[in-house]
Design an enzyme around this catalytic site. Structure first.
Site, PDB file in Angstrom:
ATOM      1  N   TYR A   1      -6.225 -57.022 -32.595  1.00 16.80           N
ATOM      2  CA  TYR A   1      -5.420 -58.248 -32.569  1.00 16.80           C
ATOM      3  C   TYR A   1      -6.331 -59.471 -32.681  1.00 16.80           C
ATOM      4  O   TYR A   1      -6.077 -60.382 -33.481  1.00 16.80           O
ATOM      5  CB  TYR A   1      -4.610 -58.295 -31.287  1.00 16.80           C
ATOM      6  CG  TYR A   1      -3.683 -59.480 -31.188  1.00 16.80           C
ATOM      7  CD1 TYR A   1      -2.393 -59.425 -31.696  1.00 16.80           C
ATOM      8  CD2 TYR A   1      -4.093 -60.664 -30.567  1.00 16.80           C
ATOM      9  CE1 TYR A   1      -1.536 -60.511 -31.608  1.00 16.80           C
ATOM     10  CE2 TYR A   1      -3.244 -61.750 -30.465  1.00 16.80           C
ATOM     11  CZ  TYR A   1      -1.968 -61.679 -30.985  1.00 16.80           C
ATOM     12  OH  TYR A   1      -1.123 -62.758 -30.903  1.00 16.80           O
TER      13      TYR A   1
ATOM     14  N   SER B   1      -4.017 -67.519 -32.997  1.00 18.79           N
ATOM     15  CA  SER B   1      -3.988 -67.324 -31.548  1.00 18.79           C
ATOM     16  C   SER B   1      -5.239 -67.936 -30.954  1.00 18.79           C
ATOM     17  O   SER B   1      -6.264 -68.071 -31.637  1.00 18.79           O
ATOM     18  CB  SER B   1      -3.952 -65.823 -31.230  1.00 18.79           C
ATOM     19  OG  SER B   1      -4.191 -65.575 -29.860  1.00 18.79           O
TER      20      SER B   1
END
Length: 254
Positions: A152, A139
């Site tokens: 995350y 990401s």
């Protein structure tokens, strides 16, 4: 990775980026197997997209991964691409441990242990193929943190370094490691993200990803233009400004 002629397993792809990518890759002449937890979603995908195979899998359970791997390889012995798509994103408040610990543990299990276990389940088979690829999914938040999603961010940063490391280890094999680095995309990963103006439209993201895979068959990272703001802040020397912009512009950055 060549853009066509592959047999591709994408666990965690009953919606969002995974499903959209599966559909596009099938259209490009690949055999695609979609994996997910919910049988009803898998049945709907099989009905709506003839030719896409499905397998039930929960990547948070090691035994489930092993069983799914056996099923996939029995039906598709020519499998040569694994996309470790499965993952979750949770908002966390780290002021008190009772408010974040369970969430953090589930995020790490799904986003980090899941891909590790998937790779372990398929690596012997993939090494035996003349040309194979593992696509990991990190990401932009692996490089610039969104303050509301600490676990995350950490899991995706770990995926980035994992990808870098196993690429070195597997350099003497037929297995390539490609890291897909999404920006915020209009999916249901967080509540409200599907409507976020900050997020990239899903169809645009997948189209750019597939175009990059086709144009750069030897790429180590697949980065759409939108993610480079987050990916290269430190290298450009404007990291602090990127962090500030991300954390004041929109709460749904991925």
């Amino acid at each position: 990775m060549q853009i066509s002629g592959n047999t591709i397993f994408i666990p965690g792809s009953t919606s969002g980026i995974g499903l959209a990518l599966a559909i596009e890759l099938q259209a490009r002449g690949n055999t695609v197997i979609v994996g997910g937890r919910r049988a009803e979603l898998l049945e709907r995908i099989a009905a709506e997209h003839p030719g896409i195979d499905t397998v039930q899998i929960d990547t948070t359970y090691p035994a489930g991964i092993e069983a799914a791997a056996k099923e996939v390889l029995a039906k598709h012995p020519d499998l040569n691409v694994l996309v470790t798509m499965a993952g979750i994103m949770r908002v966390e408040d780290w002021h008190q441990p009772e408010s974040f610990l369970a969430s953090a543990e589930s995020v790490i299990t799904s986003n980090l242990l899941g891909p590790i276990r998937l790779i372990a389940a398929f690596i012997r088979h993939l090494r035996a193929q003349p040309d194979a690829t593992i696509i990991t999914v990190s990401s932009g938040l692996a490089f610039t943190p969104l303050k509301i999603t600490p676990s995350y961010n950490a899991a995706k940063a770990a995926i980035h370094m994992l990808s870098e490391s196993i690429r070195l280890q597997l350099a003497d094999t037929s297995v390539k490691i490609v890291e897909l680095v999404p920006p915020s995309v209009r999916t249901a990963l967080l509540p409200g993200q599907e409507e976020s103006e900050f997020a990239m439209p899903l169809d645009e993201f997948v189209a750019e990803v597939v175009a990059l895979l086709e144009a750069q068959p030897d790429a180590k990272e697949i980065q759409v233009e939108r993610v480079k703001f987050l990916r290269y802040g430190e290298a450009r020397g404007d990291y602090d400004q990127v962090v500030a912009t991300l954390n004041t512009s929109d709460p749904h950055g991925k």
